[in-house]
Design a protein around this motif. Sequence first.
Motif, PDB file in Angstrom:
ATOM      1  N   PHE A  10       2.655  81.309   8.946  1.00  0.00           N
ATOM      2  CA  PHE A  10       3.698  80.827   9.858  1.00  0.00           C
ATOM      3  C   PHE A  10       4.990  81.579   9.546  1.00  0.00           C
ATOM      4  CE2 PHE A  10       0.657  77.444   9.521  1.00  0.00           C
ATOM      5  CZ  PHE A  10       0.654  76.804  10.754  1.00  0.00           C
ATOM      6  N   CYS A  11       5.552  82.233  10.539  1.00  0.00           N
ATOM      7  CA  CYS A  11       6.812  82.972  10.386  1.00  0.00           C
ATOM      8  C   CYS A  11       7.780  82.473  11.449  1.00  0.00           C
ATOM      9  CB  CYS A  11       6.605  84.465  10.604  1.00  0.00           C
ATOM     10  SG  CYS A  11       5.233  85.171   9.694  1.00  0.00           S
ATOM     11  N   TYR A  12       9.002  82.224  11.065  1.00  0.00           N
ATOM     12  CA  TYR A  12       9.952  81.738  12.060  1.00  0.00           C
ATOM     13  C   TYR A  12      11.285  82.462  11.963  1.00  0.00           C
ATOM     14  CZ  TYR A  12      11.783  78.912   8.191  1.00  0.00           C
ATOM     15  OH  TYR A  12      12.301  78.509   6.992  1.00  0.00           O
ATOM     16  N   ASP A  13      11.982  82.453  13.080  1.00  0.00           N
ATOM     17  CA  ASP A  13      13.332  82.985  13.161  1.00  0.00           C
ATOM     18  C   ASP A  13      14.152  81.948  13.933  1.00  0.00           C
ATOM     19  OD1 ASP A  13      15.611  84.515  13.170  1.00  0.00           O
ATOM     20  OD2 ASP A  13      14.900  85.939  14.669  1.00  0.00           O
ATOM     21  N   VAL A  14      14.982  81.226  13.213  1.00  0.00           N
ATOM     22  CA  VAL A  14      15.769  80.138  13.796  1.00  0.00           C
ATOM     23  C   VAL A  14      17.235  80.394  13.454  1.00  0.00           C
ATOM     24  CG1 VAL A  14      16.162  77.640  13.792  1.00  0.00           C
ATOM     25  CG2 VAL A  14      13.833  78.526  13.571  1.00  0.00           C
ATOM     26  N   SER A  15      18.081  80.428  14.481  1.00  0.00           N
ATOM     27  CA  SER A  15      19.478  80.814  14.278  1.00  0.00           C
ATOM     28  C   SER A  15      20.367  79.694  13.749  1.00  0.00           C
ATOM     29  CB  SER A  15      20.062  81.353  15.587  1.00  0.00           C
ATOM     30  OG  SER A  15      19.952  80.372  16.602  1.00  0.00           O
ATOM     31  N   ASP A  16      20.063  78.452  14.044  1.00  0.00           N
ATOM     32  CA  ASP A  16      20.899  77.320  13.664  1.00  0.00           C
ATOM     33  C   ASP A  16      20.440  76.741  12.322  1.00  0.00           C
ATOM     34  OD1 ASP A  16      22.849  75.082  14.511  1.00  0.00           O
ATOM     35  OD2 ASP A  16      20.986  73.990  14.069  1.00  0.00           O
ATOM     36  N   ASP A  17      21.377  76.523  11.412  1.00  0.00           N
ATOM     37  CA  ASP A  17      21.038  76.008  10.076  1.00  0.00           C
ATOM     38  C   ASP A  17      20.310  74.671  10.127  1.00  0.00           C
ATOM     39  OD1 ASP A  17      22.147  78.198   8.790  1.00  0.00           O
ATOM     40  OD2 ASP A  17      24.062  77.204   8.398  1.00  0.00           O
ATOM     41  N   ARG A  18      20.782  73.771  10.957  1.00  0.00           N
ATOM     42  CA  ARG A  18      20.169  72.427  11.036  1.00  0.00           C
ATOM     43  C   ARG A  18      18.716  72.519  11.517  1.00  0.00           C
ATOM     44  NH1 ARG A  18      20.349  68.319  15.219  1.00  0.00           N
ATOM     45  NH2 ARG A  18      19.917  66.299  14.270  1.00  0.00           N
ATOM     46  N   ARG A  19      18.488  73.266  12.574  1.00  0.00           N
ATOM     47  CA  ARG A  19      17.115  73.422  13.083  1.00  0.00           C
ATOM     48  C   ARG A  19      16.251  74.161  12.067  1.00  0.00           C
ATOM     49  NH1 ARG A  19      19.746  75.114  17.640  1.00  0.00           N
ATOM     50  NH2 ARG A  19      18.903  77.216  17.427  1.00  0.00           N
ATOM     51  N   ARG A  20      16.824  75.163  11.419  1.00  0.00           N
ATOM     52  CA  ARG A  20      16.077  75.937  10.415  1.00  0.00           C
ATOM     53  C   ARG A  20      15.617  75.032   9.268  1.00  0.00           C
ATOM     54  NH1 ARG A  20      19.001  80.225  10.380  1.00  0.00           N
ATOM     55  NH2 ARG A  20      20.579  79.400   8.966  1.00  0.00           N
ATOM     56  N   ARG A  21      16.488  74.131   8.821  1.00  0.00           N
ATOM     57  CA  ARG A  21      16.115  73.190   7.757  1.00  0.00           C
ATOM     58  C   ARG A  21      14.995  72.258   8.226  1.00  0.00           C
ATOM     59  NH1 ARG A  21      21.704  73.300   6.742  1.00  0.00           N
ATOM     60  NH2 ARG A  21      22.038  71.451   8.007  1.00  0.00           N
ATOM     61  N   ARG A  22      15.059  71.821   9.473  1.00  0.00           N
ATOM     62  CA  ARG A  22      14.012  70.927  10.009  1.00  0.00           C
ATOM     63  C   ARG A  22      12.669  71.653  10.087  1.00  0.00           C
ATOM     64  NH1 ARG A  22      15.973  68.245  15.357  1.00  0.00           N
ATOM     65  NH2 ARG A  22      14.016  67.120  15.103  1.00  0.00           N
TER      66      ARG A  22
END
Length: 96
Positions: A10-22
């Motif tokens: 699983f690889c992700y790229d999430v720009s927002d810190d809150r969403r990235r932590r979730r």
Amino acid sequence: MSRYQQLRVFCYDVSDDRRRRRVAKLLEEEAVRVQYSVFEARMSDRASARLAASIEAVLAESDSLRVYTIGRSGETKCDVRGAGVPIETSTGFWMM
């Protein structure tokens, strides 16, 4: 290891810190972090799809998630160097 389970990356790229932590929290519950935004787990198609759907519900339109399925022949060609976490094997162990 069940014959129905395969190695998933699983690889992700999430720009927002809150969403990235979730996203990271969801993955930490079922997978092993091997790099900052890369996780590995042995799981069935159903479990992988369920986890991906849970993550997708958190993502914004600009975010992305990739899930790679690696079969046994592909695993033999995987090479981990440096301080990387080795690929989880199907070998069992006993805790006492």
